[in-house]
Scaffold this motif. Structure first.
Motif, PDB file in Angstrom:
ATOM      1  N   PHE A  68       0.823  -1.211   0.000  1.00 24.63           N
ATOM      2  CA  PHE A  68       0.000   0.000   0.000  1.00 24.63           C
ATOM      3  C   PHE A  68       0.856   1.259   0.000  1.00 24.63           C
ATOM      4  CE2 PHE A  68      -2.701   3.230   2.040  1.00 24.63           C
ATOM      5  CZ  PHE A  68      -3.777   3.190   1.168  1.00 24.63           C
ATOM      6  N   ALA A  69       2.060   1.191   0.554  1.00 23.93           N
ATOM      7  CA  ALA A  69       2.950   2.356   0.549  1.00 23.93           C
ATOM      8  C   ALA A  69       3.237   2.814  -0.876  1.00 23.93           C
ATOM      9  CB  ALA A  69       4.255   2.026   1.278  1.00 23.93           C
ATOM     10  N   ASP A  70       3.352   1.857  -1.818  1.00 29.45           N
ATOM     11  CA  ASP A  70       3.579   2.220  -3.218  1.00 29.45           C
ATOM     12  C   ASP A  70       2.369   2.942  -3.808  1.00 29.45           C
ATOM     13  OD1 ASP A  70       6.181   0.839  -3.534  1.00 29.45           O
ATOM     14  OD2 ASP A  70       4.966  -0.929  -3.115  1.00 29.45           O
ATOM     15  N   VAL A  71       1.182   2.510  -3.420  1.00 31.16           N
ATOM     16  CA  VAL A  71      -0.040   3.168  -3.890  1.00 31.16           C
ATOM     17  C   VAL A  71      -0.088   4.607  -3.389  1.00 31.16           C
ATOM     18  CG1 VAL A  71      -2.568   3.106  -3.848  1.00 31.16           C
ATOM     19  CG2 VAL A  71      -1.274   0.974  -3.980  1.00 31.16           C
ATOM     20  N   LEU A  72       0.253   4.815  -2.112  1.00 28.02           N
ATOM     21  CA  LEU A  72       0.259   6.170  -1.554  1.00 28.02           C
ATOM     22  C   LEU A  72       1.232   7.064  -2.311  1.00 28.02           C
ATOM     23  CD1 LEU A  72       0.100   5.812   2.347  1.00 28.02           C
ATOM     24  CD2 LEU A  72      -1.627   6.745   0.805  1.00 28.02           C
ATOM     25  N   ASP A  73       2.395   6.542  -2.645  1.00 22.14           N
ATOM     26  CA  ASP A  73       3.370   7.334  -3.394  1.00 22.14           C
ATOM     27  C   ASP A  73       2.828   7.714  -4.768  1.00 22.14           C
ATOM     28  OD1 ASP A  73       5.230   7.291  -1.341  1.00 22.14           O
ATOM     29  OD2 ASP A  73       6.203   5.456  -2.083  1.00 22.14           O
ATOM     30  N   GLN A  74       2.086   6.821  -5.401  1.00 19.41           N
ATOM     31  CA  GLN A  74       1.558   7.091  -6.734  1.00 19.41           C
ATOM     32  C   GLN A  74       0.468   8.157  -6.722  1.00 19.41           C
ATOM     33  OE1 GLN A  74       0.362   3.484  -8.781  1.00 19.41           O
ATOM     34  NE2 GLN A  74       2.158   2.371  -8.027  1.00 19.41           N
ATOM     35  N   VAL A  75      -0.286   8.280  -5.621  1.00 20.37           N
ATOM     36  CA  VAL A  75      -1.362   9.278  -5.559  1.00 20.37           C
ATOM     37  C   VAL A  75      -0.902  10.571  -4.891  1.00 20.37           C
ATOM     38  CG1 VAL A  75      -3.189   7.558  -5.596  1.00 20.37           C
ATOM     39  CG2 VAL A  75      -2.277   8.342  -3.397  1.00 20.37           C
TER      40      VAL A  75
END
Length: 570
Positions: free
Chosen positions: A3-10
């Motif tokens: 999920f940390a990668d998703v946060l970085d993308q948004v």
């Protein structure tokens, strides 16, 4: 991937996170008021037995009252305690007029009685408190402290109940309800017609306080990128610090306990309305098989962070692929038993139990009886609140550059040192004792800042709220036990400090055994926690084996090793 990668993308820490953290932190300005409110609503003013007024005396006593001052009338009715102070709980059965104008201030053989006409209270510090409202003095004096113990019992119950419910029903729903419960029941407390009703309402208010703190903290952490957690967690704690200073000003302005109660609780209606804006934790939604709903919240975050292109790129399949492992493990229903079921989780939970208990035990032992310092209570509250600023700034620096484990342990050890030092300061050096108490309170406050952040990072998402509730439950036990320990002063004056300090030393030692979480992504499953510690253990083991092999090579071929060492040094 996670999920940390998703946060970085948004957008990482973008506009949404800024607004989100601000709205979740602002209620902290009044959260400190809830826990420390008893210092003012249950303040103990100076008091003595009431005596008949001059009209009654003129009718019932053959004494010329026009020549007598109020002090002389009190001399005839109120015996003295300790040779100079007027007794707070007794008066003469019959007026001792022969004492007026003499140097004799007491008659040991004269009969006394418990105040039949009630008490007269000084109004220099407080206009009205629950003590003056229901005469909680003398024989009923312990009920004053009991009200705080009952409130902390509510906070304890709330930590247990709301911690588990939020893992089942979500952080946002429980936070909205907790805001409403605190606003409604806290305001209704000001209308209490009796001491019993007051205690019941304070208990229920305490439950809602736990709900607000636990769920606001988790909502913050679960929407924040890894690298921003330390700063956000520490800054959020500053709102609690400012709240202590605010409490001193509000309490000084509103010296009627009912008005003060309304002032610190009614604003939560505003927070209740604002809390509908919050987004539910996408981590929690995915792990509870509600990925479609989580995707809507992620798209909302992307739009607020001005990353609209990510709305098309992040699909349901992309989200579930990022959190595939976590989704697979989410079929299990987790309970408090899972905090102790596996070796690493068991070690973490046991250590955190002692850290939370000792931190709260020492904190409330220092902060809950400000009148014992013998100076203006509003000034003491202001100083106690102000010391948290440098303490938490120091904690923030240490958390960022040193790490969680060392900071947590150091705060506990330093608080213990200060508490032990106060044992050796003579009682007449009140200023020095107060200064040391303020310093100790600063270290315990820094410990609180660390343990809130540390606990949220140690427990995985699937059971984070249960873990936070379980751990903070021990803090509530500590806050309930702290006033009771003061009774031991009658046995040995230094005994409470020995117990407070000893508890902090034990917790500081146990904190050393906790895993480090600095710049480590939040774990989502129990398996993540176990594997992380296993990998750390394997790395340490491999390093030890390499060192052993190197030592053996050195013994077999010292000349070659010496050349290698020289090259490494260059």
């Amino acid at each position: 991937m996670g999920f940390a990668d998703v946060l970085d993308q948004v957008g990482g820490f973008g506009r949404f996170q800024f607004i989100h953290v601000a709205l979740l932190s602002i209620p902290g300005l009044l959260m400190a008021s809830q826990n420390l409110l008893n210092n003012f609503t249950a303040g103990m003013p100076g008091h003595r037995c009431s005596v008949p007024n001059r009209t009654s005396l003129a009718l019932s006593h053959n004494v010329s009252l026009s020549e007598l001052s109020d002090a002389q009338i009190l001399q005839a009715f109120i015996p003295t305690a300790d040779g100079s102070r007027l007794s707070k709980c007794r008066r003469y059965t019959e007026a001792q007029w022969h004492l007026v104008g003499t140097n004799v201030s007491n008659v040991t053989e004269a009969d006394t009685e418990t105040c039949p006409d009630g008490w007269t209270y000084e109004k220099t510090e407080f206009l009205k408190t629950i003590v003056t409202e229901w005469d909680l003095v003398c024989a009923l004096g312990p009920l004053r402290r009991m009200s705080q113990t009952i409130y902390m019992g509510g906070v304890l119950a709330g930590a247990i109940i709301f911690g588990g419910l939020s893992d089942r029903f979500g952080r946002r729903a429980l936070l909205i309800w907790s805001h409403f419960q605190l606003a409604t029941l806290g305001t209704c407390t000001a209308l209490s017609p009796s001491y019993l009703a007051y205690c019941i309402l304070r208990f229920l208010t305490g439950m809602s306080v736990s709900g607000v703190i636990l769920n606001a903290f988790s909502l913050q952490m679960e929407w924040i990128p890894t690298k921003s957690r330390t700063v956000v967690g520490s800054i959020a704690s500053f709102f609690f610090t400012v709240g202590q200073v605010v409490l001193a000003g509000v309490a000084y302005s509103l010296r009627d306990w009912r008005q003060l109660q309304v002032a610190v609780c009614a604003p939560f209606y505003i927070f209740f309305i604002c809390s509908w804006w919050f987004s539910e934790s996408a981590r929690w939604l995915v792990l509870n098989r509600r990925s479609a709903e989580a995707l809507k919240h992620i798209h909302r975050v992307a739009r607020i962070n001005k990353r609209p292109e990510m709305v098309e790129k992040i699909t349901l399949e992309v989200l579930e692929s990022h959190m595939h492992k976590e989704v697979q493990s989410s079929t299990t229903v987790f309970t408090a038993y899972d905090l102790m079921r596996t070796p690493v989780m068991r070690k973490i939970s046991v250590c955190l139990i002692f850290v939370w208990f000792s931190t709260s035990f020492a904190y409330y032992g220092l902060a809950m009886d400000l009148q014992k310092f013998g100076v203006n209570i509003y000034l003491v509250q202001l100083i106690f609140g102000a010391v948290d600023f440098p303490a938490k700034l120091g904690a923030l620096m240490a958390l960022t550059f040193v790490g969680r484990r060392v900071t947590q342990s150091a705060c506990l050890f330093l608080s213990a040192i200060v508490i032990f030092a106060n044992i050796f300061v003579p009682a007449e050096l009140q200023t020095v004792r107060t200064a040391l108490a303020v310093l100790g309170k600063g270290f315990t406050s820094a410990s609180f800042t660390c343990v809130y952040l540390y606990t949220g990072e140690l427990y995985p998402t699937v059971i984070r709220q249960t873990g936070m509730g379980f751990s903070s439950t021990m803090a509530r036990v500590g806050s309930m036990a702290a006033p009771a320990v003061l009774i031991l002063e009658d046995v040995l004056p230094a005994l409470p400090s020995i117990i407070y300090g000893g508890s902090a030393v034990l917790a500081g030692i146990l904190a050393i055994f906790l895993p480090e979480t600095l710049n480590v992504p939040l774990p989502d499953t129990i398996e993540d926690v176990e594997e992380k510690c296993k990998d750390e253990g394997d790395a340490i083991k491999d390093q030890g084996q390499r060192q052993t092999v190197a030592m053996e090579d050195m013994k077999e071929n010292p000349e070659v090793d010496g050349k290698a060492t020289g090259l490494n040094a260059l």
